[in-house]
Design an enzyme around this catalytic site. Structure first.
Site, PDB file in Angstrom:
ATOM      1  CD  GLU A   4      -2.796  -1.076   2.474  1.00 28.33           C
ATOM      2  OE1 GLU A   4      -3.999  -1.244   2.304  1.00 28.33           O
ATOM      3  OE2 GLU A   4      -2.274  -0.907   3.583  1.00 28.33           O
TER       4      GLU A   4
HETATM    5  C1  TNX Z   1      -4.664  -3.863   4.562  1.00 26.94           C
HETATM    6  S1  TNX Z   1      -2.921  -6.273   4.395  1.00 26.94           S
HETATM    7  C2  TNX Z   1      -3.402  -3.633   5.068  1.00 26.94           C
HETATM    8  C3  TNX Z   1      -3.255  -3.205   6.470  1.00 26.94           C
HETATM    9  C4  TNX Z   1      -4.580  -2.955   7.126  1.00 26.94           C
HETATM   10  C5  TNX Z   1      -5.541  -4.049   6.739  1.00 26.94           C
HETATM   11  C6  TNX Z   1      -6.858  -3.964   7.430  1.00 26.94           C
HETATM   12  C7  TNX Z   1      -1.943  -5.227   4.123  1.00 26.94           C
HETATM   13  C8  TNX Z   1      -0.726  -5.724   3.557  1.00 26.94           C
HETATM   14  N1  TNX Z   1      -2.240  -3.957   4.403  1.00 26.94           N
HETATM   15  O1  TNX Z   1      -2.432  -2.065   6.554  1.00 26.94           O
HETATM   16  O2  TNX Z   1      -4.387  -2.955   8.510  1.00 26.94           O
HETATM   17  O3  TNX Z   1      -5.750  -4.001   5.353  1.00 26.94           O
HETATM   18  O4  TNX Z   1      -7.642  -5.076   7.164  1.00 26.94           O
END
Ligand code: TNX
Length: 495
Positions: A303
């Site tokens: 992300e």
């Molecule tokens: C996605 S899973 C994210 C996290 C969040 C989560 C909440 C991932 C690699 N990144 O930063 O906490 O969703 O469900």
């Protein structure tokens, strides 16, 4: 002797279970755990005796034996047999006056102990096991749970409970998400301000906390004694606001970022061209590797919404090089598959909405895949629209959703053998206490554990729903908070 009235209800389902006729093995003060003299076997023997004492209410002693010494009536014997068994394979035999767990390694004995625990039933005021023969081994070698200790902090006491739960369901990797925008949770000697300045914050201004290196190592040892390896994650090059708050040299202005206690994602980032960035990555991953006996360090990589591809790839490379220079193998979230990877890198699949083409290409080029699909294995998702805790971005995950999926069939076109395992995750934006955490884990963690351990042709939802029902009383006895999914009839008679 009355026969047991209910069949065994083992989770995860073993490969082979043969229930036999005969008298039960009754756990009493006359029971002795016997085990070999190596440190791992001694630790296992102590653990087994503790568990049997706790369950039965009688004090069960441990005796250490020479390999040649025969087992005796009343023994619960843990026997290493590396010539016939290997890895996590184990056999469990209950033959009236003797319980024998055989495996090729201490980890295998550990898995046998978890099964032994599940074959014990209440009997005449204590617990007993009826004659049974079990032969078992896992499908996947990496059966994990990732816990986000950054959004809210969960310390050593809470995580020991989590490790106990994992061992009970034969999970073997505890992945700790140790840093994020909201907090930094591991004190590192090369960068003391990370914990000092960013250890105390958490989502919503809740209390934070961090592990000293000694506490972290003690947790790693506790987990190792239960056959659970710890994989630490430092999330870069995004999810780094806590680091930018501690060290202004990591921001283009040179000014430290404000502390962040919201739950947005994707806004913070490292900057490849700043002179402080590469030394930061080298030192941080070097320190993390130094306190980690295991083979793997997780670099995050998820992300990063504010960066060009090239800079992202450079930063992933810097972090990966730092991990490899420290002698460890790299794990990263699936986004790293959009960059050139060294063969053997472990790519953790999570976002089922993203284009899978880079993952397939990475796997064809030698990457190994760890499956954590958001819509199945993200145990921070709400069970349904009425669940108070949790998030919903990947949908609702009822127990059956967490159970009914096949990790090797998620992404079409993967080369045979590229899936090395399955990992559940629990993110803690909305979870503040151990009870919150356990409510999200149970019963779904048991479902994911079976997906990871048991071959597809031995998995069946109706059968699982019947078996898992028998685990409610065990969770109650342990004091675990859990969600009574309406998909299961939890009213069971055990005997
Ligand atoms: C996605 S899973 C994210 C996290 C969040 C989560 C909440 C991932 C690699 N990144 O930063 O906490 O969703 O469900």
């Amino acid at each position: 002797m009355p026969a047991p009235t209910t069949p065994l209800r083992l989770v995860p389902a073993p490969r082979l279970v043969r229930e036999a006729e005969g008298a039960p093995f009754v756990v009493s003060a006359a029971t002795t755990v016997t085990t070999g003299v190596s440190p791992a076997e001694v630790a296992l023997g102590v653990l087994a005796a503790e568990q049997l004492s706790r369950i039965s209410g009688s004090t069960v002693e441990v005796r250490y034996r020479d390999v040649a010494e025969p087992t005796q009536p009343g023994d619960v014997a843990f026997v290493l047999d590396p010539e016939h068994l290997s890895g996590e394979q184990y056999h469990l035999d209950v033959v009236e006056d003797l319980v024998r767990v055989t495996a090729g390694t201490p980890e295998g004995l550990m898995r046998g102990l978890a099964t032994l625990h599940q074959v014990l039933r209440p009997h005449d005021g204590t617990f007993a096991a009826w004659p049974v023969h079990v032969e078992d081994e896992p499908v996947h070698g990496w059966r994990g749970l990732s816990v986000d200790v950054a959004r809210h902090f969960f310390g050593p006491d809470d995580l020991r409970v989590v490790v106990d739960l994992m061992a009970a369901y034969k999970l073997n990797v505890l992945h700790l998400h140790l840093s994020d925008d909201q907090g930094w949770r591991l004190d590192l000697p090369s960068r003391p301000d990370l914990a000092a300045r960013s250890g105390g914050t958490a989502v919503d201004g809740d209390p934070g906390g961090y592990f000293t290196t000694e506490e972290f190592q003690a947790l790693v040892a506790y987990a190792a004694a239960r056959g659970v390896r710890v994989v630490p994650e430092i999330d870069v090059p995004g999810h780094v606001n806590a680091a930018l708050h501690a060290y202004g040299e990591l921001t283009p202005s040179g000014e430290p970022a404000e502390a962040y206690t919201g739950i947005e994602v994707g806004f913070s980032r490292l900057t490849a061209d700043l002179p402080a960035t590469e030394p930061f990555l080298r030192d941080v991953f070097g320190d993390v590797a130094a306190v980690t006996p295991g083979e793997y360090v997780h670099i995050g990589g998820d992300e990063v919404h504010t960066m060009e591809r090239d800079e992202y790839a450079r930063l992933v490379r810097m972090a990966s090089d730092a991990v490899r220079a420290a002698g460890k193998q790299v794990v990263g979230w699936q986004e790293i598959a959009t960059t050139p990877l060294e063969p053997g890198t472990v790519v953790q699949y999570w976002d089922t909405r993203m284009d899978p083409a880079p993952i397939v290409a990475a796997a064809r080029a030698g990457a190994r895949l760890l499956m954590s699909p958001g819509s199945k294995a993200y145990l921070d998702m709400k069970y349904d629209g009425d669940t108070a805790l949790g998030l919903e971005w990947a949908g609702h995950i009822e127990l059956r959703d967490a159970y009914a999926w096949e990790p090797t069939a998620l992404v079409p076109g993967l080369p045979e053998g590229s899936v090395i395992g399955v990992e559940a995750t629990v993110w803690t934006e909305t979870l503040r206490s151990l009870d919150d955490l356990m409510t999200m884990l149970l019963p779904r963690l048991a479902a994911v554990a079976e997906v990871a351990w048991t071959p597809a042709d031995r998995r069946d939802w109706d059968d699982f729903a019947t078996r898992v029902a028998a685990h409610g009383p065990y969770w109650d006895a342990e004091g675990y908070a859990w969600y009574p999914s309406p998909q299961v009839d939890w009213a069971v008679e055990l005997g």
